[in-house]
Design a protein around this motif. Structure first.
Motif, mmCIF file in Angstrom:
data_model
loop_
_atom_site.group_PDB
_atom_site.id
_atom_site.type_symbol
_atom_site.label_atom_id
_atom_site.label_comp_id
_atom_site.label_asym_id
_atom_site.label_seq_id
_atom_site.Cartn_x
_atom_site.Cartn_y
_atom_site.Cartn_z
ATOM 1 N N PRO A 55 0.810 -1.228 0.000
ATOM 2 C CA PRO A 55 0.000 0.000 0.000
ATOM 3 C C PRO A 55 0.840 1.274 0.000
ATOM 4 O O PRO A 55 0.323 2.355 -0.265
ATOM 5 C CB PRO A 55 -0.801 -0.122 1.302
ATOM 6 N N ALA A 56 2.138 1.139 0.326
ATOM 7 C CA ALA A 56 3.027 2.301 0.371
ATOM 8 C C ALA A 56 4.360 1.897 -0.249
ATOM 9 O O ALA A 56 4.668 0.706 -0.394
ATOM 10 C CB ALA A 56 3.216 2.776 1.811
ATOM 11 N N PRO A 57 5.185 2.874 -0.620
ATOM 12 C CA PRO A 57 6.490 2.545 -1.210
ATOM 13 C C PRO A 57 7.353 1.692 -0.277
ATOM 14 O O PRO A 57 7.404 1.928 0.931
ATOM 15 C CB PRO A 57 7.114 3.915 -1.452
ATOM 16 N N LEU A 58 8.024 0.720 -0.853
ATOM 17 C CA LEU A 58 8.870 -0.221 -0.112
ATOM 18 C C LEU A 58 10.336 0.136 -0.327
ATOM 19 O O LEU A 58 10.770 0.397 -1.451
ATOM 20 C CB LEU A 58 8.600 -1.644 -0.587
ATOM 21 N N VAL A 59 11.116 0.109 0.769
ATOM 22 C CA VAL A 59 12.551 0.381 0.686
ATOM 23 C C VAL A 59 13.255 -0.905 0.273
ATOM 24 O O VAL A 59 13.259 -1.898 1.014
ATOM 25 C CB VAL A 59 13.104 0.876 2.037
ATOM 26 N N VAL A 60 13.837 -0.928 -0.932
ATOM 27 C CA VAL A 60 14.536 -2.124 -1.407
ATOM 28 C C VAL A 60 16.046 -2.014 -1.219
ATOM 29 O O VAL A 60 16.754 -3.020 -1.236
ATOM 30 C CB VAL A 60 14.207 -2.397 -2.894
ATOM 31 N N ALA A 61 16.557 -0.805 -1.023
ATOM 32 C CA ALA A 61 17.995 -0.630 -0.800
ATOM 33 C C ALA A 61 18.236 0.768 -0.263
ATOM 34 O O ALA A 61 17.486 1.710 -0.556
ATOM 35 C CB ALA A 61 18.786 -0.847 -2.085
ATOM 36 N N LYS A 62 19.278 0.888 0.538
ATOM 37 C CA LYS A 62 19.718 2.208 0.994
ATOM 38 C C LYS A 62 21.201 2.122 1.310
ATOM 39 O O LYS A 62 21.729 1.052 1.626
ATOM 40 C CB LYS A 62 18.931 2.655 2.213
ATOM 41 N N GLY A 63 21.899 3.252 1.205
ATOM 42 C CA GLY A 63 23.317 3.240 1.464
ATOM 43 C C GLY A 63 23.881 4.628 1.593
ATOM 44 O O GLY A 63 23.207 5.626 1.295
ATOM 45 N N MET A 64 25.135 4.660 2.033
ATOM 46 C CA MET A 64 25.816 5.924 2.236
ATOM 47 C C MET A 64 27.182 5.865 1.564
ATOM 48 O O MET A 64 27.817 4.785 1.551
ATOM 49 C CB MET A 64 25.960 6.196 3.742
ATOM 50 N N ASP A 65 27.608 6.972 1.004
ATOM 51 C CA ASP A 65 28.914 7.112 0.370
ATOM 52 C C ASP A 65 29.079 6.087 -0.752
ATOM 53 O O ASP A 65 28.361 6.134 -1.740
ATOM 54 C CB ASP A 65 30.019 6.997 1.419
ATOM 55 N N GLU B 140 4.242 12.965 -3.861
ATOM 56 C CA GLU B 140 4.395 14.072 -4.808
ATOM 57 C C GLU B 140 5.451 13.755 -5.860
ATOM 58 O O GLU B 140 5.273 14.059 -7.054
ATOM 59 C CB GLU B 140 4.761 15.347 -4.046
ATOM 60 N N ILE B 141 6.555 13.143 -5.426
ATOM 61 C CA ILE B 141 7.607 12.790 -6.389
ATOM 62 C C ILE B 141 7.100 11.738 -7.367
ATOM 63 O O ILE B 141 7.342 11.816 -8.577
ATOM 64 C CB ILE B 141 8.859 12.289 -5.642
ATOM 65 N N ILE B 142 6.394 10.713 -6.851
ATOM 66 C CA ILE B 142 5.869 9.664 -7.727
ATOM 67 C C ILE B 142 4.857 10.255 -8.718
ATOM 68 O O ILE B 142 4.850 9.904 -9.909
ATOM 69 C CB ILE B 142 5.237 8.537 -6.890
ATOM 70 N N TYR B 143 4.017 11.151 -8.215
ATOM 71 C CA TYR B 143 3.035 11.782 -9.106
ATOM 72 C C TYR B 143 3.754 12.583 -10.182
ATOM 73 O O TYR B 143 3.363 12.558 -11.364
ATOM 74 C CB TYR B 143 2.102 12.679 -8.302
ATOM 75 N N PHE B 144 4.805 13.298 -9.805
ATOM 76 C CA PHE B 144 5.566 14.078 -10.767
ATOM 77 C C PHE B 144 6.184 13.185 -11.843
ATOM 78 O O PHE B 144 6.132 13.481 -13.038
ATOM 79 C CB PHE B 144 6.652 14.864 -10.036
ATOM 80 N N LEU B 145 6.742 12.045 -11.418
ATOM 81 C CA LEU B 145 7.378 11.125 -12.379
ATOM 82 C C LEU B 145 6.336 10.524 -13.313
ATOM 83 O O LEU B 145 6.580 10.361 -14.517
ATOM 84 C CB LEU B 145 8.131 10.020 -11.642
ATOM 85 N N GLN B 146 5.205 10.141 -12.753
ATOM 86 C CA GLN B 146 4.166 9.554 -13.599
ATOM 87 C C GLN B 146 3.608 10.572 -14.589
ATOM 88 O O GLN B 146 3.268 10.229 -15.722
ATOM 89 C CB GLN B 146 3.036 8.995 -12.722
ATOM 90 N N SER B 147 3.529 11.840 -14.142
ATOM 91 C CA SER B 147 2.992 12.858 -15.053
ATOM 92 C C SER B 147 3.969 13.175 -16.166
ATOM 93 O O SER B 147 3.577 13.546 -17.267
ATOM 94 C CB SER B 147 2.650 14.132 -14.270
ATOM 95 N N ILE C 189 16.365 3.839 -14.065
ATOM 96 C CA ILE C 189 15.478 4.154 -12.944
ATOM 97 C C ILE C 189 15.688 5.620 -12.584
ATOM 98 O O ILE C 189 16.842 6.070 -12.426
ATOM 99 C CB ILE C 189 15.786 3.256 -11.728
ATOM 100 N N PRO C 190 14.619 6.407 -12.441
ATOM 101 C CA PRO C 190 14.775 7.834 -12.122
ATOM 102 C C PRO C 190 15.516 8.045 -10.803
ATOM 103 O O PRO C 190 15.242 7.353 -9.806
ATOM 104 C CB PRO C 190 13.338 8.340 -12.037
ATOM 105 N N VAL C 191 16.437 9.009 -10.784
ATOM 106 C CA VAL C 191 17.171 9.383 -9.575
ATOM 107 C C VAL C 191 16.774 10.807 -9.216
ATOM 108 O O VAL C 191 17.041 11.746 -9.981
ATOM 109 C CB VAL C 191 18.694 9.283 -9.783
ATOM 110 N N ILE C 192 16.121 10.972 -8.073
ATOM 111 C CA ILE C 192 15.639 12.275 -7.616
ATOM 112 C C ILE C 192 16.583 12.776 -6.531
ATOM 113 O O ILE C 192 16.741 12.137 -5.493
ATOM 114 C CB ILE C 192 14.209 12.185 -7.067
ATOM 115 N N GLU C 193 17.214 13.929 -6.769
ATOM 116 C CA GLU C 193 18.135 14.480 -5.781
ATOM 117 C C GLU C 193 17.371 15.446 -4.875
ATOM 118 O O GLU C 193 16.893 16.496 -5.323
ATOM 119 C CB GLU C 193 19.289 15.190 -6.473
ATOM 120 N N ASN C 194 17.263 15.060 -3.612
ATOM 121 C CA ASN C 194 16.603 15.880 -2.595
ATOM 122 C C ASN C 194 17.377 15.665 -1.298
ATOM 123 O O ASN C 194 17.210 14.647 -0.618
ATOM 124 C CB ASN C 194 15.133 15.473 -2.445
#
Length: 361
Positions: A287-297, A344-351, A312-317
């Motif tokens: 029902p909500a976005p799932l975290v499949v990976a995360k990392g630093m550096d 909002e980001i997903i809606y922006f990408l889909q639009s 895959i889109p990369v959104i810098e925020n």
């Protein structure tokens, strides 16, 4: 000398594992004097409760055999066998209760010292037991000297006790010369009971000392050096270097699986170079976005590399990437407070209907 030096180096008390292994191997503290005391106590019980009744039951058979020997025919081998059977059964009826009492007291002396444990290793042949050098060390070592001292104490105690009891019974012995011979067995039994009782009382102190010594000597023999304790700890917990290496390999494999999972992401939210969070959104799956990976550096750069490779889109925020990195866990949906900005980001990408990787400021 080498054995003494090695024993002096063992300054640490044995660990629970060392004590447990010793018990499992059958190396337990045992007092020999306790077994001897149990035998003397059994003999006292036999004299007090069994010997008189047993003799009374055996007397008629022996009397008939001695008074009328012709009453038992011995013309054939079968006659001799019948005679031996009768005498043997009477002897067994007299001896079996005595043996049972001795057996019960002997088992009790062992069971009260240690719990029963079957150790087949203790009955296997051991050449060190017949080695002259080992025998010499046993005889003239600390344990041998202790056994010699105990033997001297027992000899002196028994001598004093027997002498005291016989001297106190001297008058009865002279009176026995003028009494009915039928009363002699009872008098001898009474004197024997007094001797055995006095020996039991005299050896109680020796038994208590020997029990304490057996426990103390057993614990001292189990003492360990500091190196042995360290080695045992390493063996039980595992070598720290090996464990660190295994943990490192596990982390590497986990990172590789996580980075590979980034190829299934819907989008990646990133701080330009420091953080990257790969999210997958599919209404049919979660029902909500799932975290499949995360990392630093370095891991963040790897995730972005996989994203760019799979378009895959990369959104810098920066703010959202840092906040998500601190709040989310891999294989879990994002917390509720992030639903709106991520939606909002997903809606922006889909639009925009993005068909290739892009950067959005």
């Amino acid at each position: 000398m080498a054995e003494t030096t090695d024993q002096e180096s063992k300054t640490e008390e044995p660990t629970e594992k060392k004590v447990r292994d010793s018990l499992e191997q059958g190396k337990i503290p045992v007092s020999r004097e306790a077994s001897i005391f149990a035998s003397m106590a059994a003999l006292m019980v036999i004299q007090m409760f069994l010997i008189g009744q047993g003799v009374q039951q055996l007397t008629p058979t022996l009397k008939s055999l001695l008074d009328d020997p012709e009453g038992f025919p011995l013309a054939t081998g079968a006659d001799a066998q019948n005679l031996l059977t009768v005498v043997g059964l009477e002897a067994l009826r007299f001896l079996v209760p005595l043996l049972v009492v001795l057996l019960v007291f002997g088992l009790a002396s062992s069971l009260l010292q240690n719990a029963p444990n079957l150790v087949l290793q203790r009955i296997m042949p051991d050449l060190s037991r017949i080695s002259p050098v080992s025998g010499w060390n046993r005889l003239f070592g600390t344990q041998g000297l202790v056994e010699f001292a105990k033997s001297l104490f027992k000899l002196a105690s028994v001598t004093v006790v027997v002498a005291f009891v016989l001297r106190s019974s001297e008058a009865k012995a002279f009176e026995a010369m003028y009494t009915d011979p039928v009363a002699l067995p009872e008098m001898i039994l009474n004197i024997a009971m007094r001797i055995v009782s006095a020996i039991c009382i005299a050896t109680i102190v020796l038994v208590a000392i020997d029990l304490a010594w057996a426990r103390f000597h057993w614990r001292r023999e189990l003492r360990m050096t500091r190196q042995e304790i360290k080695d045992e700890h390493k063996q039980a917990e595992g070598d720290p270097l090996v464990k660190a290496r295994l943990r490192s390999l596990a982390r590497d494999r986990s990172r590789q699986r996580m980075i590979a999972s980034a190829s299934r992401a819907t989008l990646v939210i990133a701080n330009p170079t420091h953080f990257a969070i790969a999210l997958r959104y599919n209404r049919e799956e979660n029902p909500a976005p799932l975290v499949v990976a995360k990392g630093m550096d370095v891991i963040a750069l790897k995730i972005r590399e996989v994203a760019e490779k799979n378009r895959i889109p990369v959104i810098e925020n920066k703010v959202l990437a840092r906040a998500l990195y601190e709040a989310v866990q891999v294989d879990q949906v994002i917390p509720a407070e992030f639903f709106r900005p991520v939606a909002e980001i997903i809606y922006f990408l889909q639009s925009k209907q993005t068909t290739r990787p892009e950067k959005v400021q």
